[in-house]
Motif scaffolding. Structure first.
Motif, PDB file in Angstrom:
ATOM      1  N   GLU A  50       0.814  -1.223   0.000  1.00  0.00           N
ATOM      2  CA  GLU A  50       0.000   0.000   0.000  1.00  0.00           C
ATOM      3  C   GLU A  50       0.842   1.265   0.000  1.00  0.00           C
ATOM      4  O   GLU A  50       0.468   2.268  -0.619  1.00  0.00           O
ATOM      5  N   HIS A  51       2.002   1.233   0.665  1.00  0.00           N
ATOM      6  CA  HIS A  51       2.749   2.475   0.905  1.00  0.00           C
ATOM      7  C   HIS A  51       4.145   2.533   0.274  1.00  0.00           C
ATOM      8  O   HIS A  51       4.853   3.514   0.472  1.00  0.00           O
ATOM      9  N   ASN A  52       4.547   1.505  -0.489  1.00  0.00           N
ATOM     10  CA  ASN A  52       5.893   1.507  -1.043  1.00  0.00           C
ATOM     11  C   ASN A  52       5.846   1.188  -2.539  1.00  0.00           C
ATOM     12  O   ASN A  52       5.597   0.050  -2.935  1.00  0.00           O
ATOM     13  N   SER A  53       6.090   2.189  -3.371  1.00  0.00           N
ATOM     14  CA  SER A  53       5.986   2.003  -4.824  1.00  0.00           C
ATOM     15  C   SER A  53       7.040   1.029  -5.344  1.00  0.00           C
ATOM     16  O   SER A  53       6.785   0.290  -6.299  1.00  0.00           O
ATOM     17  N   PHE A  54       8.223   1.024  -4.723  1.00  0.00           N
ATOM     18  CA  PHE A  54       9.277   0.084  -5.102  1.00  0.00           C
ATOM     19  C   PHE A  54       8.799  -1.352  -4.897  1.00  0.00           C
ATOM     20  O   PHE A  54       8.962  -2.206  -5.785  1.00  0.00           O
ATOM     21  N   TYR A  55       8.165  -1.616  -3.760  1.00  0.00           N
ATOM     22  CA  TYR A  55       7.709  -2.976  -3.501  1.00  0.00           C
ATOM     23  C   TYR A  55       6.458  -3.323  -4.309  1.00  0.00           C
ATOM     24  O   TYR A  55       6.280  -4.477  -4.709  1.00  0.00           O
ATOM     25  N   LYS A  56       5.622  -2.337  -4.564  1.00  0.00           N
ATOM     26  CA  LYS A  56       4.432  -2.585  -5.404  1.00  0.00           C
ATOM     27  C   LYS A  56       4.847  -3.136  -6.769  1.00  0.00           C
ATOM     28  O   LYS A  56       4.237  -4.068  -7.295  1.00  0.00           O
ATOM     29  N   SER A  57       5.890  -2.538  -7.352  1.00  0.00           N
ATOM     30  CA  SER A  57       6.336  -2.971  -8.676  1.00  0.00           C
ATOM     31  C   SER A  57       6.952  -4.364  -8.632  1.00  0.00           C
ATOM     32  O   SER A  57       6.916  -5.101  -9.616  1.00  0.00           O
ATOM     33  N   LEU A  58       7.491  -4.733  -7.490  1.00  0.00           N
ATOM     34  CA  LEU A  58       8.107  -6.055  -7.323  1.00  0.00           C
ATOM     35  C   LEU A  58       7.059  -7.122  -7.021  1.00  0.00           C
ATOM     36  O   LEU A  58       7.203  -8.275  -7.430  1.00  0.00           O
ATOM     37  N   GLY A  59       6.012  -6.721  -6.300  1.00  0.00           N
ATOM     38  CA  GLY A  59       5.039  -7.702  -5.808  1.00  0.00           C
ATOM     39  C   GLY A  59       3.698  -7.671  -6.495  1.00  0.00           C
ATOM     40  O   GLY A  59       2.654  -7.838  -5.850  1.00  0.00           O
ATOM     41  N   THR A  60       3.681  -7.492  -7.817  1.00  0.00           N
ATOM     42  CA  THR A  60       2.410  -7.363  -8.547  1.00  0.00           C
ATOM     43  C   THR A  60       1.570  -8.637  -8.521  1.00  0.00           C
ATOM     44  O   THR A  60       0.347  -8.587  -8.677  1.00  0.00           O
ATOM     45  N   SER A  61       2.217  -9.800  -8.325  1.00  0.00           N
ATOM     46  CA  SER A  61       1.465 -11.066  -8.374  1.00  0.00           C
ATOM     47  C   SER A  61       1.192 -11.643  -6.986  1.00  0.00           C
ATOM     48  O   SER A  61       0.802 -12.802  -6.860  1.00  0.00           O
ATOM     49  N   ILE A  62       1.365 -10.834  -5.955  1.00  0.00           N
ATOM     50  CA  ILE A  62       1.192 -11.345  -4.588  1.00  0.00           C
ATOM     51  C   ILE A  62      -0.275 -11.569  -4.248  1.00  0.00           C
ATOM     52  O   ILE A  62      -1.127 -10.705  -4.465  1.00  0.00           O
ATOM     53  N   ASP A  63      -0.549 -12.748  -3.720  1.00  0.00           N
ATOM     54  CA  ASP A  63      -1.834 -13.062  -3.088  1.00  0.00           C
ATOM     55  C   ASP A  63      -1.557 -13.038  -1.584  1.00  0.00           C
ATOM     56  O   ASP A  63      -0.794 -13.850  -1.077  1.00  0.00           O
ATOM     57  N   ILE A  64      -2.143 -12.095  -0.865  1.00  0.00           N
ATOM     58  CA  ILE A  64      -1.828 -11.875   0.540  1.00  0.00           C
ATOM     59  C   ILE A  64      -2.055 -13.127   1.387  1.00  0.00           C
ATOM     60  O   ILE A  64      -1.461 -13.285   2.463  1.00  0.00           O
ATOM     61  N   ASN A  65      -2.908 -14.053   0.903  1.00  0.00           N
ATOM     62  CA  ASN A  65      -3.186 -15.279   1.652  1.00  0.00           C
ATOM     63  C   ASN A  65      -2.343 -16.467   1.200  1.00  0.00           C
ATOM     64  O   ASN A  65      -2.511 -17.572   1.702  1.00  0.00           O
ATOM     65  N   ASP A  66      -1.442 -16.218   0.233  1.00  0.00           N
ATOM     66  CA  ASP A  66      -0.576 -17.286  -0.276  1.00  0.00           C
ATOM     67  C   ASP A  66       0.886 -16.849  -0.134  1.00  0.00           C
ATOM     68  O   ASP A  66       1.396 -16.096  -0.962  1.00  0.00           O
ATOM     69  N   TRP A  67       1.538 -17.340   0.904  1.00  0.00           N
ATOM     70  CA  TRP A  67       2.915 -16.930   1.173  1.00  0.00           C
ATOM     71  C   TRP A  67       3.844 -17.283   0.005  1.00  0.00           C
ATOM     72  O   TRP A  67       4.783 -16.536  -0.292  1.00  0.00           O
ATOM     73  N   ASN A  68       3.583 -18.383  -0.677  1.00  0.00           N
ATOM     74  CA  ASN A  68       4.434 -18.799  -1.789  1.00  0.00           C
ATOM     75  C   ASN A  68       4.347 -17.863  -2.988  1.00  0.00           C
ATOM     76  O   ASN A  68       5.206 -17.923  -3.884  1.00  0.00           O
ATOM     77  N   SER A  69       3.359 -16.998  -3.015  1.00  0.00           N
ATOM     78  CA  SER A  69       3.233 -16.033  -4.119  1.00  0.00           C
ATOM     79  C   SER A  69       4.110 -14.806  -3.904  1.00  0.00           C
ATOM     80  O   SER A  69       4.269 -13.981  -4.810  1.00  0.00           O
TER      81      SER A  69
END
Length: 436
Positions: A50-69
């Motif tokens: 939500e608050h870090n544009s650097f991490y947003k670009s890295l984590g585009t495929s993250i499912d918050i309920n799936d740690w392996n994503s």
């Protein structure tokens, strides 16, 4: 007066609150602790998405309920100016900023928010407390590097004063230097030793040549804590014999926290309170206890800068006796530095090259990786990966630093390369001596 705690508070680190928070985490039972880890992992990922544009670009495929994503972060992701990696509301003025040592060959600047850094100190103080060491009252004999420029030198000396420690330089490991070191131990009531493994081992070898037990020269000593480099079994035996002290193995990373600390059962207990530590294979699959793989770490509290599933560059094995609340590091592979030997016979720690190359590790991220190799007593080669080649002025600056830190008549060759050869463990060894 608790001078160390006071110095942390003055700098904005609420150490009393951090100690209380750590105690609350440690008081949880196994079921509560597992729930705590799951909630904290989700919380830190959600914050940075939500608050870090650097991490947003890295984590585009993250499912918050799936740690392996959640993607694996590496040091190569961090080779960009710090300002581009900070979360909303944070800047270089309201966070703790530092540089990694570059001992792995991948130096970079990082940041922690002040609460995260306060928890780091609470964790460190808790672990040292296992051996009766109190940072507010216990005197430390410190074997670390120190900047030689006047501003940097006095800044570290002031920090040493408030931290109740005396620093022995690792840039000179000659018998003459160790004679002065021994004299200081004889006249100072040190409580413990802390510092780079290789430098402390060299001091122990000096004591062995002189047939001296350090505890006899300085009876107030309680323990020796080594860090930053691999402690081999024969070196540990040497230290225990020549110091007459328990030798405690610490494993940490400045950008993260204290990672593991040898407990009173002689186990390498991992920090499960402020970090989440995994062992992964080459396909990023989590390995069971007892199997060797990459050490990947999540910083659970750093809101200023994401370190989420961060591949630290080390290989390790978790003991089969580990639990979620009490994981044990059975083996760590890597993290060793050679000793520099010079034409005059002088010796220095391999990490000396961190201070020498510091001048080229700028915030613009030009130099992404480097290694130093010694082929002859007077000849060194610095191989580096960079966006643009080092200028002649930068090369001259490094050569001058070599003379200042080590000695004259040293030849430094530079080689810009596309990539650097890594060891079997996947790490770059910053300094390698090819001398026989």
């Amino acid at each position: 007066m608790q001078l160390f705690d006071f110095s942390l508070k003055v700098n904005g680190f609420d150490i009393n609150k951090a100690k209380a928070a750590l105690a609350e985490i440690q008081s949880k039972n196994d079921i509560e602790f597992e729930a705590y880890l799951q909630n904290q992992r989700k919380a830190i990922i959600s914050h940075h998405l939500e608050h870090n544009s650097f991490y947003k670009s890295l984590g585009t495929s993250i499912d918050i309920n799936d740690w392996n994503s959640v993607p694996i972060m590496t040091k190569s992701h961090l080779q960009q100016p710090l300002e581009q990696r900070l979360s909303d509301g944070f800047n270089t003025k309201n966070v703790y900023v530092n540089k990694t040592s570059g001992s792995s060959g991948d130096p970079f600047i990082f940041a922690k928010d002040k609460w995260c850094h306060a928890l780091t100190w609470a964790e460190i103080m808790n672990r040292f407390g296992w051996y009766g060491i109190d940072f507010n009252s216990s005197k430390q004999a410190r074997f670390y590097g120190i900047p030689l420029d006047k501003k940097g030198y006095y800044k570290e000396r002031i920090k040493d004063y408030f931290s109740n420690r005396f620093r022995f330089s690792v840039f000179d490991l000659s018998d003459d230097a160790f004679e002065n070191t021994l004299a200081k131990f004889k006249t100072t009531n040190f409580d413990y030793i802390n510092g780079y493994t290789s430098s402390i081992v060299q001091f122990a070898k000096y004591l062995k040549r002189k047939n001296i037990i350090l505890k006899s020269a300085c009876p107030s000593l309680k323990a020796c804590v080594v860090t930053s480099e691999m402690l081999f079994d024969d070196d540990k035996l040497l230290l225990e014999t020549q110091f007459g002290l328990p030798v405690i193995n610490e494993y940490g990373a400045s950008e993260l926290d204290l990672i593991a600390f040898q407990n009173i059962k002689d186990e390498w207990q991992l920090n499960s309170e402020t970090l989440y530590i995994e062992i992964l294979d080459e396909n990023n699959t989590i390995l069971p206890y007892g199997e060797e793989g990459r050490i990947v770490i999540t910083s659970l509290y750093n809101k200023a800068h994401p370190f989420i599933r961060y591949d630290i560059g080390d290989i390790g094995i978790l003991s089969k006796n580990s639990t979620i609340k009490n994981p044990i590091l059975k083996k760590l592979i890597g993290r060793t530095n050679d000793i520099v030997v010079l034409p005059s016979g002088k010796k220095a720690a391999g990490l000396t090259f961190y201070y020498i190359t510091k001048s080229v590790i700028e915030n613009d991220g030009n130099v992404s990786e480097f290694i130093v190799e010694q082929s002859l007593l007077d000849t060194f080669k610095i191989s580096y990966v960079s966006k643009i080649e080092l200028s002649e002025a930068e090369k001259t600056s490094i050569k001058k630093e070599v003379i200042r830190y080590l000695e004259p008549n040293i030849t430094i060759n530079f080689k810009r390369v596309n990539e650097l050869k890594r060891s079997k463990s996947g790490k770059l060894k910053q300094f390698t001596s090819h001398l026989k």
